[in-house]
Design a protein around this motif. Structure first.
Motif, PDB file in Angstrom:
ATOM      1  N   SER A 383      39.561  42.685  45.466  1.00 35.87           N
ATOM      2  CA  SER A 383      39.653  41.213  45.765  1.00 35.87           C
ATOM      3  C   SER A 383      40.385  40.204  44.637  1.00 35.87           C
ATOM      4  CB  SER A 383      38.621  40.254  45.712  1.00 35.87           C
ATOM      5  OG  SER A 383      37.497  41.300  46.432  1.00 35.87           O
ATOM      6  N   SER A 384      40.746  40.408  43.730  1.00 36.87           N
ATOM      7  CA  SER A 384      41.326  40.030  42.852  1.00 36.87           C
ATOM      8  C   SER A 384      42.699  40.602  42.222  1.00 36.87           C
ATOM      9  CB  SER A 384      40.995  38.795  41.944  1.00 36.87           C
ATOM     10  OG  SER A 384      40.559  39.448  41.143  1.00 36.87           O
ATOM     11  N   VAL A 385      43.735  39.796  41.638  1.00 42.21           N
ATOM     12  CA  VAL A 385      44.585  41.140  40.264  1.00 42.21           C
ATOM     13  C   VAL A 385      45.475  40.259  39.750  1.00 42.21           C
ATOM     14  CG1 VAL A 385      46.349  41.191  42.469  1.00 42.21           C
ATOM     15  CG2 VAL A 385      46.223  42.736  40.244  1.00 42.21           C
ATOM     16  N   ASN A 386      45.862  40.192  38.250  1.00 39.37           N
ATOM     17  CA  ASN A 386      46.738  39.615  37.655  1.00 39.37           C
ATOM     18  C   ASN A 386      47.778  39.513  38.357  1.00 39.37           C
ATOM     19  OD1 ASN A 386      45.868  37.657  35.899  1.00 39.37           O
ATOM     20  ND2 ASN A 386      43.931  39.467  35.393  1.00 39.37           N
ATOM     21  N   MET A 387      49.079  38.752  38.071  1.00 42.83           N
ATOM     22  CA  MET A 387      50.565  38.725  38.644  1.00 42.83           C
ATOM     23  C   MET A 387      51.282  38.952  36.668  1.00 42.83           C
ATOM     24  SD  MET A 387      50.389  35.801  41.419  1.00 42.83           S
ATOM     25  CE  MET A 387      49.107  34.845  40.427  1.00 42.83           C
ATOM     26  N   PRO A 388      52.316  39.268  37.386  1.00 45.29           N
ATOM     27  CA  PRO A 388      53.199  39.027  35.801  1.00 45.29           C
ATOM     28  C   PRO A 388      54.130  38.316  36.517  1.00 45.29           C
ATOM     29  CG  PRO A 388      53.480  41.426  37.815  1.00 45.29           C
ATOM     30  CD  PRO A 388      53.133  40.690  38.741  1.00 45.29           C
ATOM     31  N   GLY A 389      54.159  38.619  35.553  1.00 43.57           N
ATOM     32  CA  GLY A 389      54.598  36.837  34.559  1.00 43.57           C
ATOM     33  C   GLY A 389      53.623  35.317  35.081  1.00 43.57           C
ATOM     34  N   ALA A 390      52.489  35.468  35.516  1.00 43.40           N
ATOM     35  CA  ALA A 390      51.426  34.505  35.358  1.00 43.40           C
ATOM     36  C   ALA A 390      49.915  35.401  34.892  1.00 43.40           C
ATOM     37  CB  ALA A 390      51.175  34.145  36.837  1.00 43.40           C
ATOM     38  N   ASN A 391      50.401  36.539  34.110  1.00 44.72           N
ATOM     39  CA  ASN A 391      48.718  37.263  33.451  1.00 44.72           C
ATOM     40  C   ASN A 391      48.117  36.992  32.431  1.00 44.72           C
ATOM     41  OD1 ASN A 391      47.296  39.736  33.155  1.00 44.72           O
ATOM     42  ND2 ASN A 391      49.187  40.300  31.735  1.00 44.72           N
TER      43      ASN A 391
END
Length: 597
Positions: A383-391
Motif C-alpha cells: 500500500s506504501s513504499v519508499n522510493m529511490p532518491g526519496a527514501n
C-alpha cells in the motif's frame, strides 16, 4: 481523520488480464531473455517465446483435464521456475490460483483445498503430494493431484495437444480485470487462515502502478535481473513476480534459503526482495565473519560510519571527515558485502515486518539502498513504499499511485484503492468487519502520517499490550530492536494485565556456533548456553538498548532465554517469520509465569 492520497498513474482497461504481457511480449520479442532457470550450477536462459509456449502447453493440458473458467487450482511448492509457469498457465486457462505454503501441514492444506473448492492441485515433491493425499478422503471435489517432480508439466502439455490455439485464446481473453485471479490464504497467526479474494485488477493495477511509479528506477537499469527466494505462496513475493514479468526484468528463482548466498554471487541480481530477517542475517553474518577473523573492531567502526553517513545524507550531506572515513571503509568492508550479493545489487525492497532504522541506514551506507514498504495480503501486498532518491528511513514510504491512506481516531491505519481485495472467500461476516460502509479497509495496524505523506507503523492493534497499570505498550518496535542482536533469533514481549513488561528470548543456533568456538565452549548445548552468564549479559545489552527508546513504564524489566529456538517447523512462526503469539503463550506458559513469580 488524517489522510494522504497519491493520484493513479497507470489505468488498466476492463478487458486486460495478467496473461496479456506474456503473450504480447512473445509476439513482439520472442528471443529476448525473460527468465533464467537454474540447471545444475548453470543459469539457463528462457526466452519470452519459450516461456509463452510452456505456459500455453500447460494451460491446454489444464483445459483438457477438465478445468473450467473460474475453477480453483491449488499449488503447493517451494519457490522455483515451474511455479511461475504454472501460475500463468492457470490464469491462461481462465482458472484461479490457490497457493499453499510448502511447509503446511496436512490439516492446513486440506482446509485450503476444501475451503477454496480446488478441483486440482500441483504438488512439487513426493512429500507434498503425501501431505495433500493424507486428508484427501475428505476432499470429494479434488479430481487431480499433479506432481511437479514427477513430470507433471510434460504430462499436461502432452494431454493438451488436441486443444486448439483458438480454444486457448478464447479461454485466456475471456477473463477481464473484474474476474477472480487468486485466493491467497493468510498465514494465520491466530485461528484458521482466511482466503483473500484478489482479482486480475487488484494484482495488475498494483503491479503497473508500483513499477511505473515509486520503483520505476529499479526496472530501467541495463540487464536488470531479480532473484526470488521468498515463498511465492505469500502475496509479497507473488506481486513482485508479476511486476518482474510486467517490466521485462529477468526473473530467477532459488528454492532453498541455504543456497541464497552462492546463488546471489552466481546470478548477480540488480534487485532483491527480502523480509527483515534476511537483512538481519546478512548483517549478522558479516559481523560474525569479521569477528572470527579478528576484525570485529574494524567492522563495528565501519557499521557506525555507514549509519552516520546515511543519517547525514538524509540531513543534507556528510562532512569531509565522514566522507573520507566512508570512502576508506568502502574499500575495507562495504565492497566485500556488495560482492557477496553478486556485485551489481544497489537496491533492495524489504517488507513483511519492520526493518528498523539502524539496519536501513546501515545498508544505505554500504551502498545497497533498502526501501521499506508496507501492506497486507488484503491489499495485494503493497500500500506504501519508499522510493529511490526519496527514501525516508524508518518509515514505510508514501502510498503508491492510486492509494489513499488514512489514520483513524484510535490510530488504526485505513486504506482505499483498487488494490484492496474483494473480500474473504466464503466469509461475508469477516469481510463486513474489515471493509466499512465508506469503503475503508481496516488494516489492524497502528501508525501515523507525517506532513510529507510518509507512513510510520508503530504497532499492531490486536497486539497492543495493556499492563495491569493501564499502560499501552506496542511490542513490535522493541522486539525488532532486540532481534537485531547477532546472537538472538526471536523476541516476544509479554505483559498483558501484568504488573510490568517482560520478554521471551530465543538464541540463533547458527550464530552460536561461531560464538562457542570463539569462547571455548564448543561442546555446550542450547540448554547450557541459555543460562550462560556471558550469553545472558549479551541479551541484557540488547534489552537495555531497546529500553532506551521507550518510557520507564514500557521498559522490559525481566526476560527469559528459552532453551529451544522457535521456528516455522516448531509451529511458532508463520512462513513469513511472524510470531504466532497465542501458540507461544500457550507452549511457554511456565516460563512466562516464572517471570512474574
Amino acid at each position: 481523520m488524517r489522510e494522504y492520497s497519491v493520484p493513479v498513474l497507470v489505468d488498466v482497461p476492463a478487458s486486460a488480464n495478467l496473461t496479456d504481457t506474456v503473450f504480447r511480449r512473445a509476439e513482439e520479442e520472442p528471443n529476448v531473455v525473460a527468465l533464467r532457470r537454474k540447471v545444475g550450477d548453470d543459469w539457463t536462459a528462457v526466452t519470452a517465446g519459450e516461456f509463452r509456449d510452456q505456459v500455453a502447453g500447460v494451460a491446454k493440458g489444464l483445459i483438457a483435464a477438465g478445468v473450467e473458467p473460474g475453477d480453483r487450482v491449488a499449488l503447493m511448492s517451494r519457490t522455483r521456475y515451474e511455479w511461475t509457469v504454472i501460475d500463468y498457465a492457470i490464469w491462461t486457462a481462465g482458472a484461479v490460483g490457490v497457493p499453499i505454503y510448502e511447509s503446511s501441514s496436512a490439516d492446513q492444506a486440506a482446509w485450503i483445498i476444501s475451503d477454496s473448492g480446488a478441483k486440482a492441485v500441483f504438488a512439487e515433491l513426493e512429500s507434498h503430494e503425501a501431505t495433500i493425499r493424507e486428508d484427501a478422503s475428505g476432499l470429494p471435489g479434488l479430481k487431480n493431484v499433479w506432481r511437479i517432480e514427477n513430470g507433471a508439466l510434460d504430462e499436461l502439455t502432452a494431454l493438451g495437444t488436441e486443444v486448439s490455439d483458438d480454444t486457448l485464446a478464447e479461454r485466456r481473453t475471456g477473463r477481464g480485470i473484474a474476474d477472480l485471479a487468486t485466493i491467497v490464504y493468510t498465514s494465520g497467526t491466530t485461528g484458521r487462515p482466511k482466503g483473500c479474494s484478489l482479482t486480475h485488477d487488484n494484482l495488475l493495477f498494483t503491479a503497473r502502478n508500483v513499477a511505473n511509479g515509486p520503483l520505476e528506477r529499479l526496472f530501467t537499469v541495463d540487464e536488470r535481473a531479480a532473484l526470488l527466494f521468498l515463498p511465492l505462496a505469500h502475496v509479497f513475493a507473488r506481486i513482485i513476480e508479476i511486476v518482474l514479468i510486467e517490466t521485462g526484468t529477468i526473473l530467477a528463482h532459488t528454492p532453498n534459503m541455504k543456497n541464497v548466498a552462492p546463488d546471489l554471487q552466481a546470478f548477480k541480481p540488480t534487485f532483491l526482495l527480502g523480509v527483515p530477517r534476511v537483512f538481519e542475517k546478512v548483517y549478522n553474518g558479516a559481523e560474525q565473519k569479521a569477528t572470527a577473523e579478528g576484525k570485529g573492531r574494524i567492522f563495528h567502526a565501519a557499521a557506525d560510519t555507514a549509519v552516520a553517513w546515511s543519517r547525514a545524507e538524509t540531513a543534507g550531506g556528510a562532512g569531509l571527515g565522514l566522507r573520507l572515513k566512508h570512502t576508506l571503509f568502502d574499500k575495507l568492508v562495504y565492497g566485500k558485502i556488495r560482492a557477496a550479493t553478486g556485485g551489481r545489487l544497489t537496491t533492495a525492497v524489504s517488507g513483511g515486518s519492520a526493518l528498523g532504522e539502524r539496519l536501513g541506514h546501515f545498508f544505505r551506507g554500504v551502498g545497497i539502498e533498502t526501501l521499506e514498504g508496507w501492506g497486507l495480503t488484503e491489499t495485494s501486498a503493497p500500500s506504501s513504499v519508499n522510493m529511490p532518491g526519496a527514501n525516508k528511513v524508518g518509515t514505510v514510504g508514501k502510498p503508491f499511485p492510486g492509494v489513499t491512506i488514512g489514520i483513524a481516531e484510535d490510530g488504526e491505519v485505513l486504506v482505499k484503492g483498487r488494490h484492496v481485495f474483494q473480500g474473504y472467500w466464503n466469509n461475508p461476516e469477516a469481510t463486513a468487519e474489515a471493509i466499512d460502509a465508506d469503503g475503508w479497509f481496516h488494516t489492524g495496524d497502528i501508525g501515523e502520517l507525517d506532513n510529507d505523506g510518509y507512513l510510520r507503523i508503530t504497532g499492531r492493534k490486536k497486539e497492543i499490550i495493556v499492563t495491569a497499570a493501564g499502560k499501552n505498550v506496542a511490542p513490535a518496535p522493541m522486539e525488532d530492536h532486540i532481534r537485531a542482536h547477532p546472537l538472538i533469533s526471536q523476541a516476544m514481549v509479554v505483559g498483558d494485565d501484568r504488573p510490568f513488561v517482560a520478554a521471551l528470548i530465543t538464541l540463533d543456533v547458527e550464530a552460536l556456533e561461531q560464538w562457542k568456538a570463539a569462547n571455548g565452549k564448543a561442546g555446550a548445548d542450547l540448554t547450557e548456553l541459555s543460562s550462560d552468564p556471558a550469553i545472558v549479559a549479551e541479551v541484557q545489552k540488547a534489552v537495555d538498548g531497546a529500553n532506551r527508546f521507550v518510557s520507564k513504564a514500557e521498559q522490559i524489566k525481566k526476560f527469559a532465554i528459552l532453551d529451544i529456538d522457535i521456528s516455522e517447523e516448531s509451529g511458532h512462526l508463520t512462513p513469513t517469520l511472524k510470531i504466532k503469539r497465542n501458540i507461544v503463550m500457550r507452549d511457554f506458559t511456565k516460563q512466562i509465569e516464572s517471570l512474574y513469580g
